[in-house]
Motif scaffolding. Sequence first.
Motif, PDB file in Angstrom:
ATOM      1  N   VAL A  71       0.906  -1.144   0.128  1.00 49.24           N
ATOM      2  CA  VAL A  71       0.168   0.000   0.026  1.00 49.24           C
ATOM      3  C   VAL A  71       1.185   1.172   0.046  1.00 49.24           C
ATOM      4  N   VAL A  72       0.501   2.064  -0.950  1.00 55.53           N
ATOM      5  CA  VAL A  72       1.334   3.353  -0.925  1.00 55.53           C
ATOM      6  C   VAL A  72       0.324   4.373  -0.167  1.00 55.53           C
ATOM      7  N   GLY A  73       1.212   5.191   0.969  1.00 52.87           N
ATOM      8  CA  GLY A  73       0.378   6.005   1.880  1.00 52.87           C
ATOM      9  C   GLY A  73       0.408   7.188   1.448  1.00 52.87           C
ATOM     10  N   ALA A  74       0.840   8.199   2.196  1.00 47.76           N
ATOM     11  CA  ALA A  74       0.654   9.548   1.988  1.00 47.76           C
ATOM     12  C   ALA A  74       1.853   9.934   0.841  1.00 47.76           C
ATOM     13  N   ALA A 131      -0.311  16.791  -3.657  1.00 44.02           N
ATOM     14  CA  ALA A 131      -0.687  15.583  -3.917  1.00 44.02           C
ATOM     15  C   ALA A 131      -1.994  14.929  -2.995  1.00 44.02           C
ATOM     16  N   VAL A 132      -2.771  14.332  -3.602  1.00 46.91           N
ATOM     17  CA  VAL A 132      -3.783  13.750  -2.865  1.00 46.91           C
ATOM     18  C   VAL A 132      -3.688  12.129  -3.069  1.00 46.91           C
ATOM     19  N   THR A 133      -3.779  11.637  -1.997  1.00 49.65           N
ATOM     20  CA  THR A 133      -3.660  10.054  -2.217  1.00 49.65           C
ATOM     21  C   THR A 133      -4.860   9.381  -1.384  1.00 49.65           C
ATOM     22  N   SER A 134      -5.017   7.981  -1.959  1.00 58.48           N
ATOM     23  CA  SER A 134      -6.018   7.284  -1.142  1.00 58.48           C
ATOM     24  C   SER A 134      -5.669   5.981  -0.387  1.00 58.48           C
ATOM     25  N   THR A 152       8.042  10.859  -2.430  1.00 59.56           N
ATOM     26  CA  THR A 152       8.578   9.751  -1.561  1.00 59.56           C
ATOM     27  C   THR A 152       7.117   9.520  -1.001  1.00 59.56           C
ATOM     28  N   SER A 153       6.910   8.537  -0.105  1.00 60.47           N
ATOM     29  CA  SER A 153       5.752   8.088   0.519  1.00 60.47           C
ATOM     30  C   SER A 153       5.865   7.328   1.712  1.00 60.47           C
ATOM     31  N   ASP A 154       4.750   7.270   2.523  1.00 60.92           N
ATOM     32  CA  ASP A 154       4.928   6.492   3.824  1.00 60.92           C
ATOM     33  C   ASP A 154       3.713   5.377   3.767  1.00 60.92           C
TER      34      ASP A 154
END
Length: 151
Positions: free
Chosen positions: A81-84, A105-108, A149-151
Motif C-alpha cells: 500500500v502506498v500511503g501519503a 498530492a492527494v492520495t487514497s 516519496t511516500s509512507d
Amino acid sequence: MRKLSKKSRITAAVAGVALVAVGGGAAYAYWTTTGSGSGSAANSTGGGTVTLHATFAAGLAPGNTVAVAYSADNASTTSTVVGALHPTVTTSDAGCLPAWFEVTAVTSNSLVAANTTGTSVGSGTLKFNDNATVNQNACKSATVTVSLTSD
C-alpha cells in the motif's frame, strides 16, 4: 573324524536353533517411543519498494497550473500500500527556483498489486507562481521535475 552320538547331535541342533533364534530375534527387535517437534521460517520483509512516478503536461508558464497524475510500479512478489505522497520540485536551471512552484498530492492509500506497473496512487496539481517583481526567464525551457516519496 569322530561320529557324533545321537545325544550330541540333538544338543548341537538345539544350540544351533537357539543361536538362530537369538540372532533372528535381534533382527526383529525395535524401540517404541513418543515425540514432538516444530518448524519455523521467517516471513518476507514486506511489500518491497515501489517506484513512484509523476506525470504532467509540458509547457508550464508563470501563473499556470497543470494536473499531476501519480502512479506506482511494484516489481516485488507481494502487494503493498502506498500511503501519503510527499512531492517536491526541482529544476534543471539554477536560476529557475523550485520555490516558484507549488505542488500538491492527494492520495487514497492505494493498494499496488505485486508485479504491476502504472497503478494510479493519487493526483494533484503543479502551479508555476507568477512573481511580478522577479524576472523568471531562467525557467524558459528549463525542465521541471516532481520527485516523490511516500509512507
